[in-house]
Write an enzyme that holds these catalytic residues in place. Structure first.
Site, PDB file in Angstrom:
ATOM      1  N   CYS A 192      33.002  40.249  56.322  1.00  0.00           N
ATOM      2  CA  CYS A 192      33.006  41.208  55.215  1.00  0.00           C
ATOM      3  C   CYS A 192      34.055  42.288  55.471  1.00  0.00           C
ATOM      4  O   CYS A 192      34.008  42.967  56.503  1.00  0.00           O
ATOM      5  CB  CYS A 192      31.632  41.836  55.043  1.00  0.00           C
ATOM      6  SG  CYS A 192      31.522  42.948  53.630  1.00  0.00           S
ATOM      7  N   ARG A 216      36.368  31.185  45.913  1.00  0.00           N
ATOM      8  CA  ARG A 216      36.928  31.560  44.610  1.00  0.00           C
ATOM      9  C   ARG A 216      37.179  30.350  43.726  1.00  0.00           C
ATOM     10  O   ARG A 216      37.092  30.450  42.495  1.00  0.00           O
ATOM     11  CB  ARG A 216      38.232  32.334  44.810  1.00  0.00           C
ATOM     12  CG  ARG A 216      38.064  33.750  45.295  1.00  0.00           C
ATOM     13  CD  ARG A 216      39.406  34.462  45.313  1.00  0.00           C
ATOM     14  NE  ARG A 216      40.360  33.781  46.182  1.00  0.00           N
ATOM     15  CZ  ARG A 216      41.680  33.964  46.136  1.00  0.00           C
ATOM     16  NH1 ARG A 216      42.191  34.800  45.238  1.00  0.00           N
ATOM     17  NH2 ARG A 216      42.488  33.328  46.963  1.00  0.00           N
TER      18      ARG A 216
END
EC number: 1.3.1.89
Length: 640
Positions: free
Chosen positions: A386, A511
């Site tokens: 992250c 994505r």
């Protein structure tokens, strides 16, 4: 190529779109479909009702050519950065990246007068709060102010035979009787009762215990005590039994309580079922459930967009492994319902895991023990990738790559209390030119990690360059025999085939699944799917149905479904249909220019304006409520 450029100029392909057939960083769309920004919005506005406002939303200047080239030139020097900085001094800076200060409207804001839950549950006992209840008890007054139904059919009523939201449902006309009673389809209810339901919910009693800190973490405390005493030995099949001190041994406590002559005279302890020693002897590594997912398609844990309805869509198109959104261990230990909702598992998710984020061994180990005995998962993943500041500055996410001592304690502690495999998702490193993954992979293998997923970008890099698959190939060799999955820039079956040639055990799709969830079908069938706009709308309709099942069909559930649909549309609009491309496949780093689709709906789905995403949501969920505000999380574009 020159002839194609001339045709594009004659058909309006120049102007604001500025797209040539060979322009780098731009998707190569056929000349007959390319258009300008003005003509694009004129075409969409022409379908609006007469008298509607036809303002073209203002937009900042286009990206500099130098910055677009950086997407492919990974070794670009610092001159482009200087050029971009000088350009930004001359023109107002355009908002980009994450919208951290965006206005956030909670779904409860749109439901001002809510009916008391005691009336919805049709309970015989009156409301426990009486006159102090902050909810509405006048059913007639509620029905007078309630907005009109959004449609004639209720998804919950048709699917489960009963809608638990009764008269507060935005499709209540489908299941309310003549006297306002909530109708029930007994046959459908009986059939659904035999089917598996969504798992991993938070029990109210456990929530109260967590909030009052009454939950015992005996195994976690033992593991943490081992970590503080010194480095633990490398996990190997020879290590069989976890050492327990007498004060923590349940057998020792039982013997003390019944020791002496009284133990012989007392009656035997009644037992029910088999007696196990799981509380005393932990599972050996060879006894743990193995995670054999080599060669399978892994859907990445996507924050915000990787919710349960979206995972159901991806499972339908061929995703093999799914993982819940990133959950913060501290919020789970505090019993936050919103955080526990990220752990829910649908019956169609046959291989499912959850991802935890944390910075300290004590909270991560305790959270692992809590999940080990309360939820049903196939693996637990540690988020070491992250990049956001909120997580990084606290020492979590990518920061763990620079905190190897704490990282080791987290992995060893969690591995000791978990009965399922432990995996790690990480990046190449923190800084752009300082890779750390190849150094950590041998350590992770020795610490007992079952699988590692490597995203081929650093924290500083984000998405400004292509994923470094040569480095992923190098790391796959270093990690062997521990399986390593690769992640980054996979948008077609050709990309997946090239990725598998690097020697990785499998690929993770992130994505690419947001842009085209049917990507899993394309990879498995090795073909390009020229999906129509009506088929794409059917996918969105299924998502709204799944969302209403998951979040509810009342006002809050409808608006929460709408919010996540709009967040997903901010990615879906970047997809370019196969039939419009001059060259296949579409690259994930290529910006789609302005183009007119083969029908109006295909053009509407290509719009990058949030106002047009709102129009698509209104096709599926009805009109937005008054005062509706939406600003996408990953797009510099707003609708107010």
């Amino acid at each position: 190529m020159a002839e194609v450029a001339e045709v594009a100029a004659e058909s309006g392909g120049g102007g604001d779109s500025g797209v040539g057939a060979c322009e780098r960083g731009v998707a190569p769309i056929k000349a007959q479909y390319r258009t300008t920004k003005e003509r694009f919005h004129e075409y969409l506005d022409a379908d609006k009702q007469e008298g509607a406002c036809q303002e073209t939303p203002t937009e900042g200047p286009a990206e500099p050519e130098a910055k677009r080239i950086r997407l492919e030139d990974g070794q670009e020097n610092g001159k482009t950065e200087v050029a971009v900085e000088s350009h930004e001094r001359q023109v107002p800076k355009r908002a980009r990246g994450q919208n951290k200060s965006r206005p956030h409207m909670k779904p409860a804001h749109y439901d001002k007068e809510r009916l008391c839950p005691s009336l919805l549950q049709e309970s015989a006992t009156p409301c426990a709060f009486g006159d102090r209840c902050r909810f509405l008890h006048d059913v007639g007054r509620y029905l007078e102010t309630k907005p009109a139904d959004l449609g004639p059919h209720c998804v919950l009523f048709n699917t489960f035979g009963r809608c638990p939201y009764s008269m507060t449902c935005r499709f209540a006309g489908a299941h309310l009787g003549p006297e306002g009673q909530n109708l029930v389809q007994e046959e459908v209810v009986a059939r659904c009762a035999q089917l598996p339901s969504v798992r991993n919910g938070l029990d109210r009693a456990l929530q109260q215990q967590l909030r009052k800190r009454q939950v015992c973490f005996e195994r976690a405390e033992q593991a943490l005590s081992h970590l503080t005493q010194g480095p633990m030995p490398t996990i190997a099949p020879e290590s069989t039994v976890a050492t327990l001190t007498p004060k923590h041994s349940s057998c020792h406590v039982q013997l003390d309580n019944v020791g002496g002559d009284g133990a012989r005279q007392g009656s035997p302890v009644p037992t029910c079922g088999p007696l196990t020693d799981e509380d005393v002897v932990r599972l050996r590594p060879c006894e743990k459930k193995r995670l054999d997912i080599s060669g399978k398609l892994y859907l990445a844990p996507l924050t915000t967009c990787g919710n349960l309805p979206f995972r159901r869509i991806c499972k339908r198109f061929g995703a093999d492994v799914t993982c819940g959104e990133m959950a913060m261990c501290t919020n789970l230990l505090q019993g936050q319902m919103s955080e526990w909702a990220l752990l829910k598992r649908h019956p169609c998710e046959d291989i499912f895991g959850v991802q935890l984020e944390g910075a300290f061994p004590d909270t991560m180990t305790k959270c692992a023990e809590l999940l080990n005995r309360t939820i049903d998962v196939d693996f637990v993943d540690i988020n070491v990738g992250c990049p956001i500041d909120l997580v990084y500055k606290k020492g979590g996410g990518c920061a763990l790559m620079n905190r190897s001592a704490k990282f080791q304690q987290i992995v060893r502690g969690m591995n000791e209390v978990l009965d399922v495999p432990l995996t790690v998702k990480m990046r190449t490193g923190v800084q752009e030119r300082v890779s750390l993954a190849h150094r950590l992979l041998p350590e992770l293998r020795n610490w007992g990690v079952a699988l590692v997923t490597l995203h081929g970008r650093s924290r500083e890099q984000r998405y400004t360059r292509l994923a470094d698959w040569p480095y992923i190939e190098q790391c796959a060799k270093v990690a062997s025999p521990m399986p390593l999955f690769g992640n980054g820039d996979i948008l077609s079956f050709e990309d997946a085939n090239c990725a598998m040639q690097t020697g990785v055990a499998g690929i993770m799709v992130a994505r690419g699944a947001l842009l085209k969830p049917w990507l899993f079908t394309e990879i498995k069938e090795q073909r390009h799917w020229d999906i129509s706009s009506s088929e794409r709308l059917d996918i969105l309709r299924d998502f709204t149905h799944y969302g209403l099942e998951h979040w509810g069909s009342d006002t809050q559930g409808v608006e929460r479904t709408r919010r996540f649909l709009l967040e997903w549309l901010s990615f879906l609009c970047r997809y370019v249909p196969v039939g419009l491309l001059e060259r296949l496949p579409q690259r994930i780093n290529e910006r789609p220019p302005y183009y007119l689709g083969r029908d109006y709906l295909e053009t509407l789905m290509a719009s990058q304006q949030a106002a047009d995403w709102i129009r698509i949501s209104e096709m599926l969920l009805g009109p937005v409520p008054p005062g509706f505000v939406f600003l996408p999380k990953h797009k510099a574009n707003a609708y107010k």
